[in-house]
Design a protein around this motif. Structure first.
Motif, PDB file in Angstrom:
ATOM      1  N   ARG A 313      25.226  34.258  29.170  1.00 36.25           N
ATOM      2  CA  ARG A 313      26.110  33.597  30.129  1.00 36.25           C
ATOM      3  C   ARG A 313      27.468  33.324  29.482  1.00 36.25           C
ATOM      4  NH1 ARG A 313      27.294  28.290  32.328  1.00 36.25           N
ATOM      5  NH2 ARG A 313      26.654  27.500  30.313  1.00 36.25           N
ATOM      6  N   LEU A 414      26.374  36.952  34.897  1.00 31.24           N
ATOM      7  CA  LEU A 414      26.720  35.797  35.718  1.00 31.24           C
ATOM      8  C   LEU A 414      26.039  35.832  37.074  1.00 31.24           C
ATOM      9  CD1 LEU A 414      30.535  35.625  34.939  1.00 31.24           C
ATOM     10  CD2 LEU A 414      28.721  34.191  34.014  1.00 31.24           C
ATOM     11  N   ARG A 415      25.459  36.999  37.410  1.00 28.74           N
ATOM     12  CA  ARG A 415      24.900  37.145  38.747  1.00 28.74           C
ATOM     13  C   ARG A 415      23.810  36.127  39.011  1.00 28.74           C
ATOM     14  NH1 ARG A 415      22.683  42.386  38.964  1.00 28.74           N
ATOM     15  NH2 ARG A 415      24.830  43.080  38.854  1.00 28.74           N
ATOM     16  N   GLN A 417      21.190  33.089  37.020  1.00 29.93           N
ATOM     17  CA  GLN A 417      20.817  32.342  35.824  1.00 29.93           C
ATOM     18  C   GLN A 417      19.448  32.802  35.352  1.00 29.93           C
ATOM     19  OE1 GLN A 417      22.931  29.874  34.380  1.00 29.93           O
ATOM     20  NE2 GLN A 417      24.235  31.039  35.735  1.00 29.93           N
TER      21      GLN A 417
ATOM     22  N   SER B  45      28.809  38.184  46.906  1.00 28.25           N
ATOM     23  CA  SER B  45      29.125  38.023  45.485  1.00 28.25           C
ATOM     24  C   SER B  45      29.444  39.368  44.851  1.00 28.25           C
ATOM     25  CB  SER B  45      27.969  37.358  44.749  1.00 28.25           C
ATOM     26  OG  SER B  45      27.842  36.044  45.222  1.00 28.25           O
ATOM     27  N   ASN B  49      32.729  40.302  42.791  1.00 27.72           N
ATOM     28  CA  ASN B  49      32.703  40.863  41.439  1.00 27.72           C
ATOM     29  C   ASN B  49      33.542  42.136  41.350  1.00 27.72           C
ATOM     30  OD1 ASN B  49      31.149  38.925  40.200  1.00 27.72           O
ATOM     31  ND2 ASN B  49      29.211  39.952  40.667  1.00 27.72           N
ATOM     32  N   PHE B  89      33.240  29.477  39.725  1.00 30.14           N
ATOM     33  CA  PHE B  89      31.867  29.825  40.091  1.00 30.14           C
ATOM     34  C   PHE B  89      31.125  28.632  40.673  1.00 30.14           C
ATOM     35  CE2 PHE B  89      33.137  32.368  36.441  1.00 30.14           C
ATOM     36  CZ  PHE B  89      32.855  33.654  36.870  1.00 30.14           C
ATOM     37  N   ASN B  93      29.959  27.500  35.147  1.00 27.98           N
ATOM     38  CA  ASN B  93      30.073  28.407  33.987  1.00 27.98           C
ATOM     39  C   ASN B  93      31.061  27.935  32.938  1.00 27.98           C
ATOM     40  OD1 ASN B  93      28.066  30.281  34.411  1.00 27.98           O
ATOM     41  ND2 ASN B  93      29.316  31.507  35.795  1.00 27.98           N
TER      42      ASN B  93
END
Lengths: 810, 234
Positions: A313, A414-415, A417, B45, B49, B89, B93
């Protein structure tokens, strides 16, 4: 940027305290061993580097053509001839090592290590500095000497030693013309006393002197621009011109640089203990250190990759914010280097404990290698070396994790966790690393155990020679009869016997050629001069003898043979040999008559050389005992009680009070002599075993950490399984199963290899134990057991957790 | 600023092929505030991205700021991303090992901005989201709303042209969520283009236009005329 890297590195290491501790500990232990080896190698590397242009110092050596034996010595007239007629040479010197001897001053007799050198010595080895006296024509005059500062103090106290005299071996008077300052580094041509060697110069034109290739060492300092091969060619020409034709074809001269002297193969008649370590020694200890370092490095790689899910991460975030892969590689390498440098600090502290253990090794003592000095750790060069080692190890251990971690793509990491899509490959890698660690550990443990068993076997072997409670006293100039008469009545003395060379110890023998009327070719026989009491004293079994054999043995030409000699000489039985006339000589032609007066059972007498495969005698070959009072060099004294210290005290008193001798008392326990046979192997076993234990520790810690990590990442799975009805045992078995399969699989592959290798090296030993299957299984079981218990501790704990807690945690 | 044509993204594993984007056409002008909505798994998402140059399209064209970027290498995308695009995010993060200040400092660090200017920018960004008093705290010591404000500060510190926000209020309560939306709104008013993925119709109301995705396709676009009219240059 660097500050940021370091901040993150330190905080990350602190945050993962357990893993960091394991990494640092593992790396520190192995680094300490590596540093120890490096220090040792560095000491060897420093030998004779304190002379100017030490890279131009060479030694001329001699190859014996018929058997390929390589001698460190060269023809006696060579240095003079080189000086007189060879171009491209700054200086050439002859060195004659006197070895252990003694000097006398007034009433005091001091044991010293002496060298005989000519005046050119100080030009070749110009790093030796004088504290007193002049370098001008130093040792050019006969009967002059240079002594070390310490020796000067011992001989002359605080007086100026220059111009003073001492007696070498109580006979020859030498005048001190120089006092040597302690040298700036280790040297292989050192000693307490340097005596002038002036008689060699006259021998230049003598062809017979050119045939004497075993007495003196020749060192040359080449002029700039002259190569070793130039010197080799010149020396060869001079030798061919000077020597008898047969000598010139029997021997070939060769040239060695100081560099190959330090780490090269060990030559015959090497000049001093400091060069007796051959290259393989460094490979062996270096190899052990490398194994440890690799084990610890594997832990680092394995644990770093295991943590990669969490770090993924961070990588994603950093990349999203603009970090390049190279910057992330730098960051992760930085963490590895910080870890390794911390480990270096711990390693330096551990080294303080390792150095005394290392210095205790019997091998160092045996080979007269000076102990490592802990003050070395204060030397800036050594501190630099330690830091550099830390950085290099950090780079090596950190490289793989750095590239793996930094290659993650931000969109994937990051998609979601805890996405474990990356787990498959690294899981295989971690398994492979564990397998290699466990395999190495198994191999080391089995090998060390085998070595220790062999050592034990050798230490307790029955040589059919009773050496218990026996000590040897070097007779030197005291006649054996005089000695025996003086000590025989001492209460601490049980028996006394005499011999010329010590059996079972150093491999030095006299050989003779024996002929009988029954065989055509003479047989090569090892011979020992012993008195009659030796037979009973040392427990030999007299298989057959003529009546009153002892009288015939001492007074006439009687000899005792062992059974091997009897057989080789063609006799059907020991009794058939009794009274037989045989011929004995040092060469294969002509000889003197001998009569066989007795036959003893074969017994073991060969020394260390034969044990380690480098000896000259056949351990089961023919042997002859004969009497000759002039040959006896040692008295073998058996103590009346187990207290050998009393014996030593009594003998020493007798030596100084009763004999009119200036020689120092030389006393050795026979156990110490016999120890030379198994002591070196024992050291190797201890080193291998020690490294084996450390690798178990490192592997177990790595496993512990991995198991912890795996359990943490699978808490949800454990919870679900328990919620669905799995028992604690089910969960433990489920979690431990992959580890168990891996460990057992590794053991199945490694055990036969360990068996074969150990069986192989044992074949080189003359009296070897077997590799016992049961003991191998025990070793393997112990290692696998330790690993399974380590894993079990974690899995049981995880399996006991309440599923409600684990599922809520998720 | 953003033009895509027939954008497709396919995820493949050994056995399954998932079509996350299935021919998306989007045009977003500089200064716009656009929301992307749709049910879970519709490709929101993934689109973000790809737009943010974190991922590459499997097919189709993508032009960012007039430049074709669909076939850019990772290195080229990283270079373009740096300083041009900021991210916010749902799960913040933030890097746990770094303080608030150090987290916000990362983008200018990677841009090699000299330390004095970097310091100024970080302080300004922290002031802007009103979190300067927590500059030496670690993320774990902050509430969710505070963490997201730090994330917004980090997204704006390099003065990017575009901010991509992936459900920025998804982990926040309504009060904190509203604060973050106000922040984004302010940024947009100051000229920054914002593309935000959201499930919340209330949040979407902050934007001038909402793109609806379904099964990887754009199914409709709603304009809030008033807001749109306020930015005629868009």
């Amino acid at each position: 940027m660097l500050r940021n890297f370091l901040t993150v590195a330190v905080r990350n290491l602190r945050r993962n305290g357990g893993t960091t501790a394991i990494n640092i500990f593992g790396l520190a232990v192995s680094l300490a061993v590596v540093l120890l080896v490096l220090l040792f190698v560095r000491e060897q590397w420093r030998i004779d580097r304190f002379h100017s242009a030490s890279d131009r110092i060479h030694r001329v050596t001699t190859l014996r053509m018929n058997d390929g034996a390589h001698f460190a010595t060269a023809p006696t007239p060579l240095p003079t001839a080189l000086r007189e007629s060879a171009p491209g040479i700054d200086a050439a010197t002859a060195v004659d090592q006197y070895g252990d001897t003694f000097v006398v001053r007034g009433d005091t007799s001091l044991g010293v290590e002496a060298m005989k050198v000519d005046a050119s010595f100080w030009q070749v080895f110009d790093g030796f500095q004088l504290r007193a006296g002049s370098r001008e024509r130093l040792l050019a005059q006969p009967h002059t000497a240079v002594v070390t500062l310490e020796m000067a103090r011992r001989l002359f106290g605080t007086d100026n030693p220059v111009g003073r005299t001492f007696l070498h071996e109580g006979e020859t008077e030498y005048t001190v013309t120089g006092v040597l300052a302690p040298p700036d580094g280790p040297t292989h041509v050192g000693g307490d006393v340097f005596l002038s060697l002036t008689d060699a110069s006259s021998a230049g034109g003598d062809a017979d002197a050119w045939g004497d290739v075993y007495s003196q060492w020749t060192y040359v300092r080449l002029a700039e621009g002259t190569s070793a091969s130039d010197l080799e060619a010149t020396a060869g020409i001079l030798f061919e011109r000077g020597a008898q034709p047969e000598d010139a074809s029997d021997y070939q001269l060769s040239v060695q640089s100081l560099a190959t002297l330090r780490f090269g193969p060990r030559l015959w008649n090497e000049i001093a203990g400091r060069l007796t370590l051959s290259g393989w020694t460094f490979w062996f200890i270096g190899g052990l250190a490398a194994v440890l370092l690799i084990a610890a490095g594997f832990n680092y790689v394995s644990l770093s990759v295991a943590q990669s899910l969490r770090r993924a991460r961070e990588v994603g975030v950093r990349k999203t914010l603009g970090a390049q892969q190279s910057q992330l590689v730098g960051q992760f390498l930085g963490e590895a280097i910080v870890t390794a440098l911390s480990a270096s600090v711990v390693a330096t502290m551990l080294l303080g404990g390792f150095v005394p253990l290392f210095n205790n090794l019997y091998l160092l003592d045996l080979l007269e290698i000076p102990p490592l000095d802990l003050n070395l750790l204060l030397d800036p060069a050594v501190i630099g070396l330690i830091a550099l080692t830390g950085v290099v190890v950090g780079l090596l251990a950190g490289a793989y994790p750095a590239f793996v971690l930094s290659s993650y793509r931000p969109a994937q990491t990051l998609r979601a966790q805890g996405d474990s899509s990356r787990g498959g490959g690294s899981q295989r890698l971690r398994s492979a690393l564990i397998a290699v660690q466990v395999a190495v550990t198994l191999f080391l443990v089995v090998t060390a155990t085998t070595m220790l068993r062999q050592t034990w076997h050798m230490a307790t072997a029955d040589h059919q020679l009773r050496t218990d409670r026996v000590a040897s006293v070097a007779l030197q100039d005291v006649p054996y009869d005089t000695f025996r008469d003086a000590v025989d009545d001492l209460p601490s003395v049980q028996d006394v016997a005499a011999i010329n060379n010590l059996m079972l110890g150093p491999s030095s023998y006299d050989t003779r050629y024996l002929r009988s009327s029954l065989v055509e070719t003479p047989i090569k026989t090892v011979s020992f001069a012993v008195d009659t009491s030796f037979v009973a004293h040392m427990g030999l079994t007299l298989r057959a003898s003529v009546s009153n054999w002892d009288r015939a043995y001492v007074q006439g030409d009687g000899v005792l043979l062992n059974q091997a000699a009897v057989e080789k000489l063609g006799f059907d039985s020991p009794s058939a040999a009794l009274g037989a006339e045989i011929t004995e000589d040092r060469s294969e032609t002509s000889g003197v008559g001998r009569t066989v007066v007795g036959v003893v059972d074969n017994f073991e007498y060969t020394g260390t050389g034969e044990v380690y495969g480098g000896g000259l005698a056949d351990p089961e070959g023919p042997m002859m005992l004969y009497a000759n009072a002039r040959h006896y060099k040692y008295a073998l004294v058996r103590a009346g009680s187990d207290d050998l210290a009393v014996l030593r005290g009594d003998l020493k008193d007798a030596w100084t009070e009763r004999f009119d001798t200036l020689h120092p008392f030389e006393f050795r326990y026979y156990d110490d002599i016999v120890r030379m046979r198994y002591g070196p192997l024992q050291d190797v076993a201890y080193l291998t075993g020690g490294v084996g234990l450390l690798t178990i520790l490192i592997a177990a810690l790595g496993l512990l950490s991995l198991a912890t990590y795996q359990v943490q990442t699978r808490t949800k799975e454990i919870g679900v399984r328990k919620a669905l009805g799995a028992s604690v045992t089910d969960v433990v078995v489920h979690l431990s199963w992959p580890f168990a399969v891996l460990l057992v699989g590794t053991a199945l592959v490694t055990t036969p290899i360990a068996w074969v290798v150990n069986h192989g090296w044992l074949q080189w030993m003359p009296d070897a134990v077997d590799v016992e299957g049961g003991i191998v299984v025990l070793c393997v079981g112990a290692v696998v057991g330790v690993c399974l218990v380590t894993i079990g501790m974690q899995t049981v704990r995880a399996a006991r957790l309440d599923p409600a807690t684990t599922l809520r945690d998720e | 600023m953003i033009q895509t044509e027939n954008l497709k993204k396919v995820y493949r594993t050994d056995e399954v092929e998932t079509l996350a984007l299935n021919g998306v056409h989007v045009e977003i002008d500089a200064g716009e505030f656009v929301s992307v909505m749709g049910p879970s798994g519709c490709g929101k998402s993934t689109l973000l991205n790809v737009l943010g140059l974190l991922d590459t399209p499997s097919e189709g064209r993508y032009a960012f700021d007039g430049q074709e970027v669909g076939d850019h290498s990772e290195r080229q995308r990283a270079k373009l991303r740096k300083g041009n695009i900021g991210f916010v995010f749902q799960s913040f993060n933030l890097i746990d090992e770094l303080t608030v200040y150090e987290n916000v400092e990362l983008p200018p660090l990677y841009l090699d901005i000299p330390s004095a200017e970097r310091d100024e920018r970080v302080e300004a960004a922290l002031d802007r989201v009103q979190i300067a008093h927590r500059r030496d705290h670690f993320p774990q010591q902050l509430s969710g709303g505070q963490q997201q404000r730090v994330a917004v500060a980090r997204a704006v510190v390099a003065n990017p042209k575009l901010i991509l926000a992936d459900e920025p209020t998804g982990n926040l309560d309504s009060t904190n969520g509203a604060q973050v939306m106000e922040l984004l709104s302010d940024l947009n008013e100051a000229g920054t283009t914002i593309v935000m993925v959201t499930h919340s119709p209330a949040d979407a109301e902050y934007s001038a236009r909402t793109i609806h995705l379904f099964d990887g396709k754009v199914v409709s676009e709603n304009f809030i005329e008033q807001e749109y009219a306020a930015h005629p240059g868009a």
